[in-house]
Design an enzyme around this catalytic site. Structure first.
Site, PDB file in Angstrom:
ATOM      1  N   ARG A   1      -8.702  -5.852  11.745  1.00  0.00           N
ATOM      2  CA  ARG A   1      -8.413  -6.068  13.168  1.00  0.00           C
ATOM      3  C   ARG A   1      -8.261  -7.532  13.595  1.00  0.00           C
ATOM      4  O   ARG A   1      -7.302  -7.837  14.321  1.00  0.00           O
ATOM      5  CB  ARG A   1      -9.438  -5.321  14.027  1.00  0.00           C
ATOM      6  CG  ARG A   1      -9.184  -3.799  14.004  1.00  0.00           C
ATOM      7  CD  ARG A   1     -10.368  -3.025  14.500  1.00  0.00           C
ATOM      8  NE  ARG A   1     -11.494  -3.178  13.584  1.00  0.00           N
ATOM      9  CZ  ARG A   1     -12.734  -2.798  13.848  1.00  0.00           C
ATOM     10  NH1 ARG A   1     -13.014  -2.253  14.996  1.00  0.00           N
ATOM     11  NH2 ARG A   1     -13.696  -2.957  12.946  1.00  0.00           N
TER      12      ARG A   1
ATOM     13  N   ARG B   1      -7.624   2.129  -3.034  1.00  0.00           N
ATOM     14  CA  ARG B   1      -8.513   2.061  -1.858  1.00  0.00           C
ATOM     15  C   ARG B   1      -9.166   3.416  -1.650  1.00  0.00           C
ATOM     16  O   ARG B   1      -8.480   4.446  -1.620  1.00  0.00           O
ATOM     17  CB  ARG B   1      -7.706   1.682  -0.611  1.00  0.00           C
ATOM     18  CG  ARG B   1      -8.546   1.622   0.658  1.00  0.00           C
ATOM     19  CD  ARG B   1      -7.750   1.187   1.872  1.00  0.00           C
ATOM     20  NE  ARG B   1      -8.270  -0.054   2.412  1.00  0.00           N
ATOM     21  CZ  ARG B   1      -8.504  -0.288   3.708  1.00  0.00           C
ATOM     22  NH1 ARG B   1      -8.266   0.645   4.613  1.00  0.00           N
ATOM     23  NH2 ARG B   1      -8.967  -1.434   4.121  1.00  0.00           N
TER      24      ARG B   1
ATOM     25  N   TYR C   1      -5.757  10.960   3.883  1.00  0.00           N
ATOM     26  CA  TYR C   1      -4.357  11.262   3.524  1.00  0.00           C
ATOM     27  C   TYR C   1      -4.319  12.060   2.214  1.00  0.00           C
ATOM     28  O   TYR C   1      -5.367  12.468   1.708  1.00  0.00           O
ATOM     29  CB  TYR C   1      -3.540   9.967   3.479  1.00  0.00           C
ATOM     30  CG  TYR C   1      -3.483   9.331   4.856  1.00  0.00           C
ATOM     31  CD1 TYR C   1      -2.764   9.953   5.879  1.00  0.00           C
ATOM     32  CD2 TYR C   1      -4.207   8.182   5.156  1.00  0.00           C
ATOM     33  CE1 TYR C   1      -2.740   9.409   7.164  1.00  0.00           C
ATOM     34  CE2 TYR C   1      -4.188   7.636   6.437  1.00  0.00           C
ATOM     35  CZ  TYR C   1      -3.459   8.255   7.436  1.00  0.00           C
ATOM     36  OH  TYR C   1      -3.441   7.741   8.701  1.00  0.00           O
TER      37      TYR C   1
ATOM     38  N   GLN D   1       0.853  -1.195   0.000  1.00  0.00           N
ATOM     39  CA  GLN D   1       0.000   0.000   0.000  1.00  0.00           C
ATOM     40  C   GLN D   1       0.886   1.242   0.000  1.00  0.00           C
ATOM     41  O   GLN D   1       1.629   1.485   0.965  1.00  0.00           O
ATOM     42  CB  GLN D   1      -0.933   0.037   1.207  1.00  0.00           C
ATOM     43  CG  GLN D   1      -1.950   1.186   1.059  1.00  0.00           C
ATOM     44  CD  GLN D   1      -2.853   1.369   2.253  1.00  0.00           C
ATOM     45  OE1 GLN D   1      -2.380   1.553   3.370  1.00  0.00           O
ATOM     46  NE2 GLN D   1      -4.159   1.360   2.028  1.00  0.00           N
TER      47      GLN D   1
END
Ligand SMILES: Cc1cc2nc3c(=O)[nH]c(=O)nc-3n(C[C@H](O)[C@H](O)[C@H](O)COP(=O)(O)O)c2cc1C
Length: 365
Positions: free
Chosen positions: A322, A226, A179, A98
């Protein structure tokens, strides 16, 4: 009957043995910004996923925004990642990198000569980041000059090349979670009046230029994007997300990417301020009708929800974050319906050593 999640799938050029991806997760365990042997072990343990998406990895020093995250812009970092990709491939897994630019979610201490972090506009936001002084307010950013933007696009392209050189099966462009790319998309941060600001088309320009540069370098069949249309993170807001994301997704649809990953829902985080975003009658079904290529969904997927959406043909694959922190053999456990490990300590999520990182057991027998 075999579970739908266990069927192989092809995402662009990448052959996956099952339809569960390990979603990207920053773990801040690269104090010198170079991937470590512990990181290689961490990802090797999770090679049972159909595909691993690495933690966000900065494309340049300018793109750095917090402590101990790895980069992919120096020879040493490429060599460190090579050990990671070899470990994952040796264990029969697939892994993509990524690639990430934090933009304004940064601090002068991470920037060359203590300069200001960059953003589409000089809009600071009410946010903090981790430095050696603690969780401190981010620095006032400066607006990227029009003449600087091609250089940042090229840093993404070069990072994608470096990723392939390091042995990755592809890359994911981090266009989500507040971001730099997301900062360009959203009018709460992007207040430019040039070709990169204003209209939806202009605000999508940076995302699409980065995508085209990466596709030109490594091929669409090894490129993923993404996006997080249904949430807001790091105080990065948009006044009308529906038309914005409809345009972005329709444009990405024309690129023939390996896959588009959509963060459908976020957990509410006190660190990044993640929260659901107003929907305007726009949901996952609208994404499905706008995007004809392979779609990967993320956010709150457990075994049952994953199986339900995959069996119904609602996604090519799902990605899970997670539970992968504390259960390295997640897919193997899903396959037999075994319970997951109990969650680890919150303190071990970001930073620290091997405890709470590579010491979670796989199933016995
Ligand atoms: C510790 C942690 C670190 C994360 N780091 C990243 C990251 O580096 N890049 C990214 O796109 N998302 C990151 N996320 C978001 C996850 O990929 C995912 O979208 C989110 O956790 C929801 O999926 P889940 O319900 O399966 O956990 C992170 C999440 C967690 C919990």
């Amino acid at each position: 009957m075999t579970l739908a999640m266990l069927h192989p799938v092809r995402l662009g050029a990448i052959e996956l043995k099952n339809r569960i991806l390990m979603a990207p997760m920053t773990r801040a365990r690269a104090p010198s910004r170079v991937p470590t042997p512990s990181m290689a072990e961490y990802y090797r343990q999770r090679a049972g996923a159909g595909l691993i998406i690495t933690e966000a990895t900065q494309i340049s020093q300018q793109g750095t925004g917090t402590l101990a995250t790895p980069g992919i812009h120096t020879a040493e970092q490429i060599a460190g990642w090579r050990a990671v990709t070899e470990a994952v491939h040796g264990a029969g897994g697939r892994i993509i990198c990524q690639i990430w630019h934090c933009g304004r979610v940064s601090h002068t201490v991470f920037q060359k000569d203590g300069e200001a972090p960059v953003a589409p506009s000089a809009v600071r936001g009410s946010i903090r980041t981790f430095t050696t002084e603690g969780f401190v307010p981010t620095s006032q950013p400066r607006a990227l000059g029009l003449d600087e933007i091609p250089g940042v696009v090229d840093d993404f392209r070069q990072a994608a090349r470096n990723a392939l050189d390091a042995g990755f099966d592809g890359v994911q462009i981090h266009g989500a979670n507040g971001y730099l790319i997301d900062q360009f998309l959203r009018d709460g941060v992007n207040q430019r009046s040039d070709a990169y600001g204003g209209s939806v088309e202009n605000r999508c320009r940076f995302l699409l230029e980065v995508t085209d540069a990466v596709v030109g370098e490594v091929g669409a069949e090894r490129t993923s994007v993404r996006l997080s249309p249904f949430s807001t993170t790091w105080d990065c807001h948009d006044s009308q997300p529906a038309p914005l994301y409809q345009h972005a997704i329709a444009q990405l649809d024309q690129r023939g990417l390996a896959f588009l990953e959509i963060v459908e829902s976020v957990y509410e985080s006190s660190v990044s301020g993640s929260a659901p975003q107003r929907q305007d009658g726009f949901g996952t079904d609208d994404v499905r009708s706008a995007y004809r290529g392979p779609l990967v969904l993320n956010g709150g997927y457990d075994r049952d929800r994953s199986e339900a959406v995959l069996a119904a043909g609602g996604a090519a694959a799902v990605s899970i974050a997670r539970p992968y922190m504390f259960t390295p053999d997640l897919v193997e456990r899903f396959a037999v319906g075994a319970p997951l490990n109990p969650p680890g300590e919150d303190a071990a999520v970001y930073g620290g050593g091997d405890a709470g990182y590579i010491d979670f057991p796989a199933m016995q027998g």
